[in-house]
Scaffold this motif. Structure first.
Motif, PDB file in Angstrom:
ATOM      1  N   LEU A 162      -9.701  12.879   7.575  1.00 53.75           N
ATOM      2  CA  LEU A 162     -10.473  11.659   7.302  1.00 53.75           C
ATOM      3  C   LEU A 162     -10.183  10.569   8.320  1.00 53.75           C
ATOM      4  N   THR A 163      -8.950  10.492   8.818  1.00 55.10           N
ATOM      5  CA  THR A 163      -8.644   9.512   9.863  1.00 55.10           C
ATOM      6  C   THR A 163      -9.431   9.812  11.126  1.00 55.10           C
ATOM      7  N   LEU A 204       0.829  -1.202   0.000  1.00 49.84           N
ATOM      8  CA  LEU A 204       0.000   0.000   0.000  1.00 49.84           C
ATOM      9  C   LEU A 204       0.867   1.257   0.000  1.00 49.84           C
ATOM     10  N   LEU A 205       1.989   1.199   0.714  1.00 50.90           N
ATOM     11  CA  LEU A 205       2.892   2.346   0.756  1.00 50.90           C
ATOM     12  C   LEU A 205       3.535   2.572  -0.613  1.00 50.90           C
ATOM     13  N   VAL A 206       3.980   1.493  -1.253  1.00 48.46           N
ATOM     14  CA  VAL A 206       4.564   1.612  -2.600  1.00 48.46           C
ATOM     15  C   VAL A 206       3.532   2.158  -3.578  1.00 48.46           C
ATOM     16  N   ALA A 207       2.308   1.615  -3.506  1.00 46.71           N
ATOM     17  CA  ALA A 207       1.246   2.094  -4.390  1.00 46.71           C
ATOM     18  C   ALA A 207       0.943   3.568  -4.142  1.00 46.71           C
ATOM     19  N   SER A 208       0.965   3.982  -2.887  1.00 48.82           N
ATOM     20  CA  SER A 208       0.709   5.388  -2.564  1.00 48.82           C
ATOM     21  C   SER A 208       1.789   6.284  -3.158  1.00 48.82           C
ATOM     22  N   VAL A 264       5.113  22.358  -6.199  1.00 49.50           N
ATOM     23  CA  VAL A 264       4.116  21.328  -6.482  1.00 49.50           C
ATOM     24  C   VAL A 264       4.170  20.219  -5.442  1.00 49.50           C
ATOM     25  N   VAL A 265       5.374  19.745  -5.130  1.00 49.83           N
ATOM     26  CA  VAL A 265       5.525  18.678  -4.143  1.00 49.83           C
ATOM     27  C   VAL A 265       5.093  19.154  -2.764  1.00 49.83           C
ATOM     28  N   ALA A 266       5.489  20.364  -2.396  1.00 52.64           N
ATOM     29  CA  ALA A 266       5.147  20.888  -1.062  1.00 52.64           C
ATOM     30  C   ALA A 266       3.643  21.051  -0.900  1.00 52.64           C
ATOM     31  N   TRP A 267       2.985  21.669  -1.885  1.00 48.48           N
ATOM     32  CA  TRP A 267       1.539  21.846  -1.809  1.00 48.48           C
ATOM     33  C   TRP A 267       0.812  20.519  -1.862  1.00 48.48           C
ATOM     34  N   GLY A 268       1.281  19.615  -2.720  1.00 49.60           N
ATOM     35  CA  GLY A 268       0.648  18.299  -2.808  1.00 49.60           C
ATOM     36  C   GLY A 268       0.740  17.536  -1.505  1.00 49.60           C
ATOM     37  N   ALA A 269       1.935  17.532  -0.897  1.00 45.97           N
ATOM     38  CA  ALA A 269       2.118  16.839   0.373  1.00 45.97           C
ATOM     39  C   ALA A 269       1.271  17.470   1.473  1.00 45.97           C
ATOM     40  N   THR A 270       1.141  18.802   1.445  1.00 42.99           N
ATOM     41  CA  THR A 270       0.320  19.487   2.450  1.00 42.99           C
ATOM     42  C   THR A 270      -1.149  19.101   2.321  1.00 42.99           C
ATOM     43  N   ILE A 271      -1.656  19.087   1.096  1.00 42.51           N
ATOM     44  CA  ILE A 271      -3.053  18.717   0.857  1.00 42.51           C
ATOM     45  C   ILE A 271      -3.307  17.282   1.303  1.00 42.51           C
ATOM     46  N   VAL A 272      -2.408  16.371   0.929  1.00 44.76           N
ATOM     47  CA  VAL A 272      -2.571  14.963   1.298  1.00 44.76           C
ATOM     48  C   VAL A 272      -2.519  14.791   2.807  1.00 44.76           C
ATOM     49  N   ALA A 273      -1.571  15.453   3.467  1.00 47.26           N
ATOM     50  CA  ALA A 273      -1.439  15.321   4.916  1.00 47.26           C
ATOM     51  C   ALA A 273      -2.682  15.850   5.634  1.00 47.26           C
ATOM     52  N   ALA A 274      -3.168  17.020   5.226  1.00 47.88           N
ATOM     53  CA  ALA A 274      -4.343  17.595   5.883  1.00 47.88           C
ATOM     54  C   ALA A 274      -5.575  16.715   5.684  1.00 47.88           C
ATOM     55  N   SER A 275      -5.775  16.239   4.468  1.00 49.67           N
ATOM     56  CA  SER A 275      -6.940  15.386   4.186  1.00 49.67           C
ATOM     57  C   SER A 275      -6.849  14.069   4.947  1.00 49.67           C
ATOM     58  N   THR A 276      -5.653  13.508   5.029  1.00 51.75           N
ATOM     59  CA  THR A 276      -5.484  12.240   5.740  1.00 51.75           C
ATOM     60  C   THR A 276      -5.795  12.402   7.227  1.00 51.75           C
ATOM     61  N   ILE A 277      -5.322  13.481   7.824  1.00 50.95           N
ATOM     62  CA  ILE A 277      -5.588  13.714   9.249  1.00 50.95           C
ATOM     63  C   ILE A 277      -7.083  13.869   9.498  1.00 50.95           C
ATOM     64  N   GLU A 289      -3.068   3.729   7.138  1.00 51.42           N
ATOM     65  CA  GLU A 289      -2.520   3.364   5.830  1.00 51.42           C
ATOM     66  C   GLU A 289      -3.615   3.242   4.786  1.00 51.42           C
ATOM     67  N   HIS A 290      -4.809   2.809   5.193  1.00 52.90           N
ATOM     68  CA  HIS A 290      -5.933   2.734   4.259  1.00 52.90           C
ATOM     69  C   HIS A 290      -6.445   4.124   3.912  1.00 52.90           C
ATOM     70  N   VAL A 291      -6.537   4.993   4.915  1.00 55.30           N
ATOM     71  CA  VAL A 291      -6.993   6.363   4.663  1.00 55.30           C
ATOM     72  C   VAL A 291      -5.996   7.085   3.767  1.00 55.30           C
ATOM     73  N   LEU A 292      -4.706   6.936   4.050  1.00 52.96           N
ATOM     74  CA  LEU A 292      -3.679   7.584   3.236  1.00 52.96           C
ATOM     75  C   LEU A 292      -3.760   7.113   1.786  1.00 52.96           C
ATOM     76  N   PHE A 293      -3.981   5.820   1.601  1.00 56.43           N
ATOM     77  CA  PHE A 293      -4.085   5.263   0.257  1.00 56.43           C
ATOM     78  C   PHE A 293      -5.241   5.909  -0.501  1.00 56.43           C
ATOM     79  N   ASP A 294      -6.416   5.989   0.115  1.00 56.41           N
ATOM     80  CA  ASP A 294      -7.576   6.553  -0.565  1.00 56.41           C
ATOM     81  C   ASP A 294      -7.433   8.055  -0.783  1.00 56.41           C
ATOM     82  N   VAL A 295      -6.810   8.754   0.153  1.00 53.64           N
ATOM     83  CA  VAL A 295      -6.601  10.195  -0.020  1.00 53.64           C
ATOM     84  C   VAL A 295      -5.670  10.469  -1.189  1.00 53.64           C
ATOM     85  N   ILE A 296      -4.556   9.759  -1.263  1.00 59.05           N
ATOM     86  CA  ILE A 296      -3.631   9.955  -2.385  1.00 59.05           C
ATOM     87  C   ILE A 296      -4.288   9.527  -3.689  1.00 59.05           C
TER      88      ILE A 296
END
Length: 480
Positions: free
Chosen positions: A403-404, A328-332, A388-401, A412-419
């Motif tokens: 939704l979790t 799941l981490l590799v896929a993410s 791009v990487v910084a904003w993308g990582a910020t969006i993913v981190a905020a959404s993951t927190i 790991e499941h939430v992170l997968f679906d968020v990404i």
């Protein structure tokens, strides 16, 4: 000499508040291609939300809830492929037609589609239309910095690019449908039903959406390597991007004449494709729920298929929830990278990864500039890649927190679906199908920001760039 009234020389302000609002809206949406893109995408999502809410769009004739209609509209226009309802049984023929049309509009890009329509109607593109279309094909244009035209698409070639977009989309999707039709019939699909499923699968493959028109998705074709290979081919063609297709159509196999963008896109795509397959093969070969029950040949093929689909394709043969945490981490990671710029794929884009990797390599070598294939990559491109990487990582981190906290599901499941939502992939561990309304809105916003693009979104918020006519003193902080 006739006298001219002074009243005529003074521009008249719009009389009513409706006229003033119209002028304000026009100025707001046309002062930058980025803001125009955001406004058009929001408008289309709102329109399709209303259409999906209609009783005629559902199979049972009942009105679809606002949360499900909005999520489906965002997933369709943003060519994501995630769903909160059963796409096979929930929608009526009218609803399925809406999905098909929405995916086509979202895949081509609203700006590109608008430019194509303008080109067809007027037989030519004006300078403003060319700038807007070039902005869609080259994200650096909305950043406001200098653009090295030799690395992307020249302004004078935009008309040819738009023609390539329209023709290549039509040819590729029709070709995929023609190839898939006999394969589906051989696989046991009714010939009349295959007339609908073949173009549907072809469109969903090229647009990297991943919706399936039949019950069970790709499960009935899990062992049909011919169908899966055609879908992989469609996903690849859609994910490399229209500028690369334009370069290949123009230069064909003259590798030395390819643009740097085309070289970086194709090389990075191939590397990630084989690296991802190798990782899935190593991590999942002994998992009885995924590859453990398959023979060596089928396991290898399915590893390559999964590697292609995690890049943005969205089709799935195995249940993503059955994957090991390491897989799941590799896929993410693969989903976060995504496909090529100005393509139907999402993510931060492979050229962003390539530019950052080259920057790290150049720093390790002690080179004063970032170089590749005899070309120097300017510093503004490197700054955009970092942004791009910084904003993308910020969006993913905020959404993951968020939704979790809402779902209390494994991170790991939430992170997968968020990404998956951010990168418009469409794969899911099952989180998306069981989200409460609050989670649906959060994931829909994540999909929207991922599709519009982090650079475009940032440029739309601060469309006007200020010129600084002075330079501050230099001081170097300690880094690392």
């Amino acid at each position: 000499m006739p006298r001219v009234s002074a009243r005529r020389l003074i521009p008249q302000e719009p009389g009513s508040w409706i006229q003033r609002l119209g002028v304000k809206l026009r100025d707001t949406t046309t002062e930058s291609p980025a803001r125009f893109a955001v406004v058009i995408f929001v408008s289309l999502i709102a329109l399709f939300t209303v259409l999906f809410s209609l009783p005629a769009a559902s199979a049972d004739g009942q009105q679809t809830s606002l949360a499900d209609a909005l999520f489906t509209a965002v997933s369709t226009i943003c060519v994501t492929g995630l769903a909160t309802v059963d796409m096979d049984s929930h929608w009526s023929p009218f609803g399925n037609a809406l999905v098909f049309i929405g995916v086509q509009v979202g895949a081509l890009g609203v700006l590109t589609l608008a430019s194509i329509l303008g080109l067809v109607i007027s037989k030519r593109l004006g300078l403003r239309a060319k700038l807007i279309a070039a902005g869609d094909s080259n994200p650096l244009r909305v950043h406001g910095g200098p653009v090295n035209e030799g690395q992307t698409v020249r302004l004078g070639e935009v008309g040819s690019l738009l023609l390539t977009v329209a023709v290549s989309t039509l040819i590729i999707e029709v070709s995929l449908a023609v190839i898939l039709y006999p394969l589906l019939v051989i696989a046991g699909v009714d010939p009349l039903i295959a007339l609908w499923e073949a173009p549907y699968y072809g469109a969903m493959a090229f647009t990297n959406t991943g919706f399936t028109p039949n019950a069970g998705g790709l499960a009935p074709f899990a062992d049909d390597h011919a169908i899966l290979f055609v879908l992989m081919l469609g996903v690849f063609l859609g994910s490399i991007g229209f500028p690369v297709i334009f370069t290949l159509a123009k230069q064909r196999w003259h590798y030395r004449q390819w643009s740097l963008h085309a070289k970086l896109t194709l090389i990075t795509t191939v590397i990630l494709f084989f690296a991802g397959a190798a990782m899935f093969l190593i991590l999942e070969y002994d998992n009885p729920a995924t590859f453990g029950s398959m023979d060596a040949g089928n396991t290898t093929f399915q590893a390559f298929f999964m590697s292609a689909m995690t890049r943005s394709g969205g089709f799935s043969v195995v249940d993503q929830a059955d994957l090991h945490g390491s897989s799941l981490l590799v896929a993410s990671m693969l989903m976060f990278v995504g496909g090529g710029s100005a393509s139907t794929a999402g993510g931060i884009k492979v050229t962003t990864l390539a530019v950052l990797a080259l920057a790290v390599f150049s720093e390790a070598k002690g080179r004063p500039s970032v170089q590749a294939f005899g070309r120097r990559i300017p510093s503004d491109v490197q700054r955009v890649a970092l942004s791009v990487v910084a904003w993308g990582a910020t969006i993913v981190a905020a959404s993951t927190i968020i939704l979790t906290q809402i779902t209390k599901a494994p991170v790991e499941h939430v992170l997968f679906d968020v990404i998956s939502g951010f990168a418009t992939v469409g794969l899911s561990t099952g989180i998306a199908e069981n989200l409460p309304d609050a989670g649906v809105y959060v994931l829909a916003a994540t999909m929207f920001m991922g599709r519009v693009g982090t650079v475009t979104l940032a440029a739309a918020v601060a469309a006007s760039s200020k010129t600084q006519l002075y330079s501050l003193p230099v001081e170097r902080p300690i880094v690392g």
